[in-house]
Scaffold this active site. Structure first.
Site, short mmCIF file in Angstrom:
data_model
loop_
_atom_site.label_atom_id
_atom_site.label_comp_id
_atom_site.label_asym_id
_atom_site.label_seq_id
_atom_site.Cartn_x
_atom_site.Cartn_y
_atom_site.Cartn_z
N MET A 1 4.07 -36.27 -105.85
CA MET A 1 3.77 -37.22 -104.79
C MET A 1 2.68 -36.63 -103.90
O MET A 1 2.97 -35.86 -102.99
CB MET A 1 5.04 -37.50 -104.00
CG MET A 1 4.79 -38.35 -102.78
SD MET A 1 6.29 -38.88 -101.97
CE MET A 1 6.54 -37.57 -100.82
N PRO A 2 1.42 -36.93 -104.15
CA PRO A 2 0.34 -36.42 -103.31
C PRO A 2 0.39 -37.00 -101.90
O PRO A 2 0.60 -38.20 -101.72
CB PRO A 2 -0.93 -36.88 -104.02
CG PRO A 2 -0.51 -37.20 -105.41
CD PRO A 2 0.91 -37.65 -105.31
#
Length: 61
Positions: A1-2
């Site tokens: 999850m950037p």
């Protein structure tokens, strides 16, 4: 999850911010091979009197 944080001076329009987060999301999706829904972007805007470069406040330029 950037999670991407973008710090910038205030003053850009809502349309400019929309375009920026769209393009940043596209770049992350392409390079990190993740779905757009996994990308979170936090925009933090600072008043020009709160940022200085080379000893000069942005508000003094």
């Amino acid at each position: 999850m950037p999670i991407v944080q973008i710090d910038m001076l205030e003053g850009r329009s809502l349309e400019q911010k929309r375009e920026m987060v769209k393009k940043v999301t596209e770049a992350i999706v392409e390079t990190a091979k993740c779905p757009p829904e996994a990308v979170t972007i936090v925009l933090r805007e600072a008043p020009t009197q709160h940022i200085a470069k080379a000893g000069v406040l942005a508000s003094d330029k």
